[in-house]
Design a protein around this motif. Structure first.
Motif, PDB file in Angstrom:
ATOM      1  N   MET A  50       0.873  -1.173   0.000  1.00 49.08           N
ATOM      2  CA  MET A  50       0.000   0.000   0.000  1.00 49.08           C
ATOM      3  C   MET A  50       0.905   1.216   0.000  1.00 49.08           C
ATOM      4  SD  MET A  50      -2.919  -1.499   0.085  1.00 49.08           S
ATOM      5  CE  MET A  50      -4.052  -0.163   0.413  1.00 49.08           C
ATOM      6  N   SER A  51       0.748   2.109  -0.974  1.00 45.74           N
ATOM      7  CA  SER A  51       1.649   3.265  -1.037  1.00 45.74           C
ATOM      8  C   SER A  51       0.876   4.546  -1.299  1.00 45.74           C
ATOM      9  CB  SER A  51       2.722   3.053  -2.107  1.00 45.74           C
ATOM     10  OG  SER A  51       2.137   2.821  -3.366  1.00 45.74           O
ATOM     11  N   LYS A  84      10.659  -1.967 -13.175  1.00 44.71           N
ATOM     12  CA  LYS A  84      11.969  -1.952 -12.526  1.00 44.71           C
ATOM     13  C   LYS A  84      12.051  -3.061 -11.475  1.00 44.71           C
ATOM     14  CE  LYS A  84      15.282   1.000 -10.188  1.00 44.71           C
ATOM     15  NZ  LYS A  84      15.594   2.352  -9.728  1.00 44.71           N
ATOM     16  N   ALA A  85      10.981  -3.237 -10.703  1.00 41.72           N
ATOM     17  CA  ALA A  85      10.961  -4.291  -9.685  1.00 41.72           C
ATOM     18  C   ALA A  85      11.057  -5.673 -10.329  1.00 41.72           C
ATOM     19  CB  ALA A  85       9.698  -4.176  -8.836  1.00 41.72           C
ATOM     20  N   LYS A 129      12.625  -6.265  -0.648  1.00 42.06           N
ATOM     21  CA  LYS A 129      13.276  -5.680  -1.823  1.00 42.06           C
ATOM     22  C   LYS A 129      12.263  -4.903  -2.658  1.00 42.06           C
ATOM     23  CE  LYS A 129      16.722  -9.332  -2.370  1.00 42.06           C
ATOM     24  NZ  LYS A 129      17.149 -10.441  -3.252  1.00 42.06           N
ATOM     25  N   ILE A 130      11.094  -5.489  -2.851  1.00 40.29           N
ATOM     26  CA  ILE A 130      10.040  -4.833  -3.630  1.00 40.29           C
ATOM     27  C   ILE A 130       9.648  -3.518  -2.964  1.00 40.29           C
ATOM     28  CG2 ILE A 130       7.656  -5.001  -4.443  1.00 40.29           C
ATOM     29  CD1 ILE A 130       9.573  -6.833  -5.975  1.00 40.29           C
ATOM     30  N   ALA A 131       9.456  -3.552  -1.659  1.00 41.77           N
ATOM     31  CA  ALA A 131       9.084  -2.332  -0.931  1.00 41.77           C
ATOM     32  C   ALA A 131      10.165  -1.264  -1.045  1.00 41.77           C
ATOM     33  CB  ALA A 131       8.816  -2.662   0.536  1.00 41.77           C
ATOM     34  N   MET A 132      11.431  -1.669  -0.985  1.00 43.53           N
ATOM     35  CA  MET A 132      12.531  -0.702  -1.088  1.00 43.53           C
ATOM     36  C   MET A 132      12.613  -0.073  -2.468  1.00 43.53           C
ATOM     37  SD  MET A 132      15.657  -2.245   1.099  1.00 43.53           S
ATOM     38  CE  MET A 132      15.237  -3.835   1.761  1.00 43.53           C
ATOM     39  N   ILE A 133      12.363  -0.855  -3.497  1.00 44.57           N
ATOM     40  CA  ILE A 133      12.370  -0.308  -4.856  1.00 44.57           C
ATOM     41  C   ILE A 133      11.251   0.726  -4.983  1.00 44.57           C
ATOM     42  CG2 ILE A 133      11.942  -0.863  -7.289  1.00 44.57           C
ATOM     43  CD1 ILE A 133      13.328  -3.605  -6.645  1.00 44.57           C
ATOM     44  N   GLY A 134      10.098   0.416  -4.399  1.00 46.85           N
ATOM     45  CA  GLY A 134       8.966   1.335  -4.464  1.00 46.85           C
ATOM     46  C   GLY A 134       9.233   2.658  -3.776  1.00 46.85           C
ATOM     47  N   SER A 135      10.001   2.645  -2.707  1.00 46.59           N
ATOM     48  CA  SER A 135      10.240   3.878  -1.959  1.00 46.59           C
ATOM     49  C   SER A 135      11.587   4.540  -2.297  1.00 46.59           C
ATOM     50  CB  SER A 135      10.175   3.611  -0.456  1.00 46.59           C
ATOM     51  OG  SER A 135      11.186   2.713  -0.068  1.00 46.59           O
ATOM     52  N   PHE A 188       7.407   8.117  -2.854  1.00 52.40           N
ATOM     53  CA  PHE A 188       6.376   7.283  -2.251  1.00 52.40           C
ATOM     54  C   PHE A 188       6.765   6.844  -0.854  1.00 52.40           C
ATOM     55  CE2 PHE A 188       5.946   6.692  -6.800  1.00 52.40           C
ATOM     56  CZ  PHE A 188       4.588   6.771  -6.992  1.00 52.40           C
ATOM     57  N   GLN A 189       5.768   6.621  -0.042  1.00 58.95           N
ATOM     58  CA  GLN A 189       5.959   5.932   1.230  1.00 58.95           C
ATOM     59  C   GLN A 189       4.964   4.781   1.224  1.00 58.95           C
ATOM     60  OE1 GLN A 189       5.209   9.008   4.097  1.00 58.95           O
ATOM     61  NE2 GLN A 189       3.046   8.537   4.219  1.00 58.95           N
ATOM     62  N   GLY A 190       5.338   3.679   1.829  1.00 57.61           N
ATOM     63  CA  GLY A 190       4.459   2.526   1.734  1.00 57.61           C
ATOM     64  C   GLY A 190       4.498   1.610   2.931  1.00 57.61           C
ATOM     65  N   GLU A 191       3.546   0.709   2.930  1.00 55.07           N
ATOM     66  CA  GLU A 191       3.445  -0.361   3.924  1.00 55.07           C
ATOM     67  C   GLU A 191       3.287  -1.663   3.173  1.00 55.07           C
ATOM     68  OE1 GLU A 191       0.244   0.020   6.745  1.00 55.07           O
ATOM     69  OE2 GLU A 191       0.537   2.174   6.895  1.00 55.07           O
ATOM     70  N   THR A 192       3.957  -2.700   3.632  1.00 54.43           N
ATOM     71  CA  THR A 192       3.807  -4.016   3.037  1.00 54.43           C
ATOM     72  C   THR A 192       3.053  -4.900   4.012  1.00 54.43           C
ATOM     73  OG1 THR A 192       5.865  -3.760   1.807  1.00 54.43           O
ATOM     74  CG2 THR A 192       5.027  -5.999   2.078  1.00 54.43           C
ATOM     75  N   TRP A 193       2.028  -5.542   3.511  1.00 51.18           N
ATOM     76  CA  TRP A 193       1.204  -6.434   4.325  1.00 51.18           C
ATOM     77  C   TRP A 193       1.318  -7.854   3.785  1.00 51.18           C
ATOM     78  CZ3 TRP A 193      -3.895  -3.219   3.543  1.00 51.18           C
ATOM     79  CH2 TRP A 193      -3.761  -1.985   4.167  1.00 51.18           C
ATOM     80  N   THR A 194       1.272  -8.825   4.681  1.00 53.13           N
ATOM     81  CA  THR A 194       1.182 -10.223   4.281  1.00 53.13           C
ATOM     82  C   THR A 194      -0.290 -10.553   4.096  1.00 53.13           C
ATOM     83  OG1 THR A 194       3.123 -10.767   5.596  1.00 53.13           O
ATOM     84  CG2 THR A 194       1.717 -12.593   4.949  1.00 53.13           C
TER      85      THR A 194
END
Length: 109
Positions: free
Chosen positions: A7-8, A37-38, A73-79, A84-90
C-alpha cells in the motif's frame, strides 16, 4: 509463494499525482515504471495486480514472493525514488485462515 500487498501513497513533499501524470503521456505508465523496474531487479517476485486508489492510499500492488526478504526488496524499490511511502502487508487466503482457526478450535477440545 506468499502473497504480499504493498500500500503506497505519494509523499507530501513530493510531486502530486496530477503533476506526475502530467509529465507522462499515459497515466498508466506511472505505476508500470516502478513495477517494470521491480520485475527486472527481483525476477523471483510475481506481480498479480496494480491499482490506483481513492482514499488513504494512492496505490495498491499485489504480488507473490518466496519470502519476506524478497518482499522487502520490492518495498525498497517502491520507496527508493523518495516520492512514495508505503506499507507491506502479508495476505493469507481466507480458506487458509479458516483452516488454521479450525485446527486451533480442535486443539482446544
Amino acid at each position: 509463494m506468499k502473497t504480499y500487498v504493498l500500500m503506497s501513497r505519494l509523499r507530501l513533499q513530493g510531486p502530486s499525482l496530477i503533476e506526475v501524470a502530467s509529465r507522462m503521456r499515459d497515466g498508466e505508465k506511472i505505476g508500470r515504471a516502478w513495477v517494470d523496474k521491480a520485475k527486472e531487479l527481483v525476477p523471483e517476485a510475481n506481480f498479480v495486480a496494480h491499482y490506483a486508489l481513492l482514499g488513504g492510499y494512492d496505490f495498491m500492488d499485489i504480488y507473490e514472493a518466496p519470502d519476506e526478504h524478497t518482499a522487502a526488496k520490492i518495498a525498497m524499490i517502491g520507496s527508493a525514488s523518495g516520492a512514495f511511502q508505503g506499507e507491506t502487508w502479508t495476505a493469507i487466503p481466507d480458506n487458509h485462515l479458516m483452516e488454521i482457526a479450525r485446527k486451533m478450535k480442535e486443539s482446544e477440545e
